[in-house]
Design an enzyme around this catalytic site. Structure first.
Site, PDB file in Angstrom:
ATOM      1  N   ALA A 138      -7.934 -82.378  12.383  1.00 46.34           N
ATOM      2  CA  ALA A 138      -8.571 -82.456  13.701  1.00 46.34           C
ATOM      3  C   ALA A 138      -9.750 -83.422  13.750  1.00 46.34           C
ATOM      4  O   ALA A 138     -10.194 -83.795  14.835  1.00 46.34           O
ATOM      5  CB  ALA A 138      -9.030 -81.061  14.139  1.00 46.34           C
TER       6      ALA A 138
ATOM      7  N   ARG B  64       2.398 -83.235  20.925  1.00 48.53           N
ATOM      8  CA  ARG B  64       1.635 -81.991  21.002  1.00 48.53           C
ATOM      9  C   ARG B  64       0.620 -82.055  22.151  1.00 48.53           C
ATOM     10  O   ARG B  64       0.754 -82.860  23.055  1.00 48.53           O
ATOM     11  CB  ARG B  64       0.963 -81.748  19.651  1.00 48.53           C
ATOM     12  CG  ARG B  64       2.026 -81.596  18.536  1.00 48.53           C
ATOM     13  CD  ARG B  64       1.439 -81.306  17.203  1.00 48.53           C
ATOM     14  NE  ARG B  64       0.734 -80.017  17.253  1.00 48.53           N
ATOM     15  CZ  ARG B  64      -0.132 -79.638  16.333  1.00 48.53           C
ATOM     16  NH1 ARG B  64      -0.426 -80.419  15.319  1.00 48.53           N
ATOM     17  NH2 ARG B  64      -0.731 -78.463  16.429  1.00 48.53           N
TER      18      ARG B  64
ATOM     19  N   TYR C 245       3.780 -77.362  10.800  1.00 55.39           N
ATOM     20  CA  TYR C 245       3.405 -78.133   9.617  1.00 55.39           C
ATOM     21  C   TYR C 245       4.384 -78.001   8.451  1.00 55.39           C
ATOM     22  O   TYR C 245       4.210 -78.662   7.435  1.00 55.39           O
ATOM     23  CB  TYR C 245       2.000 -77.735   9.160  1.00 55.39           C
ATOM     24  CG  TYR C 245       0.964 -77.990  10.227  1.00 55.39           C
ATOM     25  CD1 TYR C 245       0.550 -79.279  10.521  1.00 55.39           C
ATOM     26  CD2 TYR C 245       0.418 -76.940  10.964  1.00 55.39           C
ATOM     27  CE1 TYR C 245      -0.379 -79.533  11.514  1.00 55.39           C
ATOM     28  CE2 TYR C 245      -0.524 -77.181  11.960  1.00 55.39           C
ATOM     29  CZ  TYR C 245      -0.906 -78.477  12.224  1.00 55.39           C
ATOM     30  OH  TYR C 245      -1.826 -78.719  13.210  1.00 55.39           O
TER      31      TYR C 245
ATOM     32  N   GLU D   1      -3.606 -93.657   7.639  1.00 56.71           N
ATOM     33  CA  GLU D   1      -3.787 -92.351   8.272  1.00 56.71           C
ATOM     34  C   GLU D   1      -2.422 -91.678   8.366  1.00 56.71           C
ATOM     35  O   GLU D   1      -1.442 -92.300   8.799  1.00 56.71           O
ATOM     36  CB  GLU D   1      -4.394 -92.516   9.671  1.00 56.71           C
ATOM     37  CG  GLU D   1      -4.704 -91.207  10.354  1.00 56.71           C
ATOM     38  CD  GLU D   1      -5.449 -91.380  11.670  1.00 56.71           C
ATOM     39  OE1 GLU D   1      -5.418 -90.425  12.478  1.00 56.71           O
ATOM     40  OE2 GLU D   1      -6.054 -92.449  11.909  1.00 56.71           O
TER      41      GLU D   1
ATOM     42  N   ARG E 205       0.070 -72.124   7.050  1.00 58.33           N
ATOM     43  CA  ARG E 205      -0.532 -72.460   8.346  1.00 58.33           C
ATOM     44  C   ARG E 205       0.557 -72.961   9.295  1.00 58.33           C
ATOM     45  O   ARG E 205       1.142 -74.017   9.077  1.00 58.33           O
ATOM     46  CB  ARG E 205      -1.579 -73.558   8.172  1.00 58.33           C
ATOM     47  CG  ARG E 205      -2.175 -73.987   9.497  1.00 58.33           C
ATOM     48  CD  ARG E 205      -3.109 -75.162   9.348  1.00 58.33           C
ATOM     49  NE  ARG E 205      -3.644 -75.520  10.648  1.00 58.33           N
ATOM     50  CZ  ARG E 205      -4.010 -76.736  10.987  1.00 58.33           C
ATOM     51  NH1 ARG E 205      -3.933 -77.721  10.121  1.00 58.33           N
ATOM     52  NH2 ARG E 205      -4.468 -76.965  12.194  1.00 58.33           N
TER      53      ARG E 205
ATOM     54  N   PRO F 237      -9.900 -80.707   7.326  1.00 53.85           N
ATOM     55  CA  PRO F 237      -9.968 -79.279   7.612  1.00 53.85           C
ATOM     56  C   PRO F 237      -8.605 -78.625   7.815  1.00 53.85           C
ATOM     57  O   PRO F 237      -7.707 -79.195   8.437  1.00 53.85           O
ATOM     58  CB  PRO F 237     -10.778 -79.218   8.914  1.00 53.85           C
ATOM     59  CG  PRO F 237     -11.570 -80.464   8.933  1.00 53.85           C
ATOM     60  CD  PRO F 237     -10.720 -81.495   8.251  1.00 53.85           C
ATOM     61  N   ASN F 238      -8.483 -77.445   7.267  1.00 55.61           N
ATOM     62  CA  ASN F 238      -7.330 -76.553   7.405  1.00 55.61           C
ATOM     63  C   ASN F 238      -6.092 -77.012   6.643  1.00 55.61           C
ATOM     64  O   ASN F 238      -5.082 -76.304   6.630  1.00 55.61           O
ATOM     65  CB  ASN F 238      -6.982 -76.319   8.883  1.00 55.61           C
ATOM     66  CG  ASN F 238      -8.118 -75.649   9.613  1.00 55.61           C
ATOM     67  OD1 ASN F 238      -8.635 -74.636   9.158  1.00 55.61           O
ATOM     68  ND2 ASN F 238      -8.539 -76.220  10.716  1.00 55.61           N
TER      69      ASN F 238
ATOM     70  N   HIS G  77      -0.310 -87.954   9.476  1.00 56.41           N
ATOM     71  CA  HIS G  77      -0.283 -86.634  10.097  1.00 56.41           C
ATOM     72  C   HIS G  77       1.098 -86.035   9.886  1.00 56.41           C
ATOM     73  O   HIS G  77       2.110 -86.726  10.066  1.00 56.41           O
ATOM     74  CB  HIS G  77      -0.593 -86.726  11.596  1.00 56.41           C
ATOM     75  CG  HIS G  77      -1.966 -87.234  11.860  1.00 56.41           C
ATOM     76  ND1 HIS G  77      -3.082 -86.432  11.776  1.00 56.41           N
ATOM     77  CD2 HIS G  77      -2.416 -88.475  12.158  1.00 56.41           C
ATOM     78  CE1 HIS G  77      -4.154 -87.154  12.027  1.00 56.41           C
ATOM     79  NE2 HIS G  77      -3.776 -88.403  12.249  1.00 56.41           N
TER      80      HIS G  77
ATOM     81  N   ASN H  72      -5.392 -87.835   5.691  1.00 59.40           N
ATOM     82  CA  ASN H  72      -4.992 -86.946   6.773  1.00 59.40           C
ATOM     83  C   ASN H  72      -6.264 -86.237   7.213  1.00 59.40           C
ATOM     84  O   ASN H  72      -6.704 -85.289   6.571  1.00 59.40           O
ATOM     85  CB  ASN H  72      -3.940 -85.933   6.332  1.00 59.40           C
ATOM     86  CG  ASN H  72      -3.467 -85.069   7.490  1.00 59.40           C
ATOM     87  OD1 ASN H  72      -4.154 -84.933   8.493  1.00 59.40           O
ATOM     88  ND2 ASN H  72      -2.308 -84.479   7.352  1.00 59.40           N
TER      89      ASN H  72
END
Length: 144
Positions: A76, A106, A23, A97, A18, A10-11, A99, A73
């Site tokens: 969330a 964060r 990012y 994985e 964004r 998502p996103n 990110h 990736n």
């Protein structure tokens, strides 16, 4: 031609616009090209999948059994993507994985991934270069 599954959650389809301070400014198309360039000398292509819906990502994992490995990736969904976790538990190839941001620098709710214990490896905080490193690792891990 063998394919590498490049799964983005998502996103991530709006990368480049964004929160560029978090990012970066690279788009998902930029990242797909980066990964493609990394694996092309091996004769691999990239099967890019980006979905905002967890169910669609689960379907992509199920349909990806014929790929050689995956870069994931989850966005969330790393926090509570239990159905994605179950799908990846059944994925028969190595996957990493990734990110873009350092999730541990964060908000606290980002500090645990339900997927990471199943992953072959995890890369975080290196921006688009993390995808390139994941592709290099999979090139080393997968025998032809």
């Amino acid at each position: 031609m063998r394919e590498l599954l490049l799964l983005n959650g998502p996103n991530l389809g709006i990368l480049g616009r964004r929160e560029p301070e978090v990012y970066g400014t690279a788009t998902l198309a930029d990242i797909e090209a980066l990964v493609s360039a990394e694996v092309a000398p091996r004769g691999w292509s990239v099967r890019p999948v980006q979905r905002d819906c967890e169910g669609a990502l689960v379907g992509a994992v199920h349909d990806g059994d014929d790929t050689v490995g995956a870069i994931v990736n989850p966005g969330a969904l790393m926090i509570a993507g239990w159905s994605l976790r179950d799908a990846l538990a059944n994925y028969p190839h190595p996957w990493i994985e990734v990110h873009l941001s350092n999730v541990w620098a964060r908000e606290r709710f980002r500090h645990e991934s339900v997927l990471a214990p199943l992953a072959t490896g995890l890369i975080a905080g290196l921006g688009p270069a993390g995808y390139r490193l994941a592709a290099r690792a999979l090139l080393d891990l997968v025998a032809d």
